[in-house]
Design a protein around this motif. Sequence first.
Motif, short mmCIF file in Angstrom:
data_model
loop_
_atom_site.label_atom_id
_atom_site.label_comp_id
_atom_site.label_asym_id
_atom_site.label_seq_id
_atom_site.Cartn_x
_atom_site.Cartn_y
_atom_site.Cartn_z
N VAL A 19 0.84 -1.20 0.00
CA VAL A 19 0.00 0.00 0.00
C VAL A 19 0.88 1.25 0.00
O VAL A 19 0.60 2.23 -0.71
N PHE A 72 2.25 1.63 -3.43
CA PHE A 72 1.22 2.09 -4.35
C PHE A 72 1.04 3.60 -4.28
O PHE A 72 1.00 4.30 -5.32
N TYR A 73 0.92 4.14 -3.07
CA TYR A 73 0.72 5.58 -2.93
C TYR A 73 1.97 6.37 -3.32
O TYR A 73 1.87 7.51 -3.80
N ALA A 98 1.35 6.46 -6.98
CA ALA A 98 0.10 7.10 -7.37
C ALA A 98 0.18 8.62 -7.25
O ALA A 98 -0.29 9.35 -8.13
N CYS A 114 0.96 2.03 -11.31
CA CYS A 114 -0.24 2.07 -10.46
C CYS A 114 -1.19 0.93 -10.77
O CYS A 114 -1.79 0.34 -9.86
N LEU A 115 -1.34 0.60 -12.04
CA LEU A 115 -2.24 -0.47 -12.44
C LEU A 115 -1.78 -1.80 -11.87
O LEU A 115 -2.59 -2.59 -11.34
N TYR A 124 -2.04 -1.80 -7.89
CA TYR A 124 -3.43 -1.78 -7.43
C TYR A 124 -4.02 -3.19 -7.41
O TYR A 124 -4.85 -3.51 -6.55
N ALA A 146 -2.58 -4.73 -4.08
CA ALA A 146 -2.77 -4.04 -2.81
C ALA A 146 -4.10 -4.39 -2.17
O ALA A 146 -5.05 -4.78 -2.86
N ASN A 179 -7.46 -3.51 -0.99
CA ASN A 179 -8.34 -2.40 -1.39
C ASN A 179 -8.87 -1.61 -0.20
O ASN A 179 -8.98 -0.38 -0.25
N THR A 212 -6.05 0.42 1.24
CA THR A 212 -5.72 1.48 0.28
C THR A 212 -6.71 2.64 0.40
O THR A 212 -6.32 3.81 0.38
#
Length: 289
Positions: free
Chosen positions: A35, A38-39, A42, A191-192, A195, A198, A200, A203
């Motif tokens: 996570v 991811f951020y 992102a 990101c794809l 995601y 991760a 959800n 997130t």
Amino acid sequence: MRFAGVGLVMLAAVCWGISGGIGDILMNKGWDPIVISFYRGAVAFICFLAWFLIRFRKNWLFSTHLYIWSLLAGVGVAGNFTFYFLSIQASSIAVAATLMYTAPVFVLLISFVLRLERSTWFKWGCITGVLLGIILLTGAYSTDSISVSFLGAAAGLAAGLSYALFIFGFKNASSIGNPPTTLTIAFFSFCLILYLFADNEETASVLTSSDIGWFLLLGIVGAGLSFILYVIGIRRTAPTTASMVAMVEPVTASLFGFLLLGDHLTTIQIIGMVIILLTVTILSVKRSD
């Protein structure tokens, strides 16, 4: 301007080192590493997309090769972040960092196979010096305190290979398109991919969390600013040189931990930092000449 390319890559590595400390703070608060990764990407993607749209007509370029190399760069970044954290979970930070920074070996071998660069004793000496410094800095030489699992070792090497992939991806993509286009495409794929892996619920919970400021700072410093510097710098730098100059990242991470997180540096760790900095300096001067 002789040192411009190497200097920009080095500044990017400093940002990456700082982001490692920010990531450590977030993990200590209980956030999942994927996570966090991811951020990190992102937030950077939003910055790159805005940069791309501001000058859309100038940035827009239809090129199949640009899209392919940018997507591969994004896959490399996603793999690097993900495998690095998996290696930490399965073994230790020392093992993960040491194995991830085998990337210059992968870069040199791939460059040699593709005839992009010529293998020299000087380059092998720089690689050896940097890896020696990494081992001393991370403490991977102390087998009594490190437990290495097969998963930890495999994930660490995969992180290094992913690192090599995004170096080649950005190097080739940046030679075709400009930085906004390259970075937007690369981090869209990043990101794809993350995601899909991760959690959800976790997130989504970040958006209402009190730690949102740390996530924004991580994304801006650890990916937004750093990758802008890196993509511009790598256009003027050979892949092998870029990968070795980026080794200042663990030095920055160690200093961040020492100054802000209360970590202590031993004499051997300081020696490792000196070896890395001396090797990078010699490489920079030699490359400029």
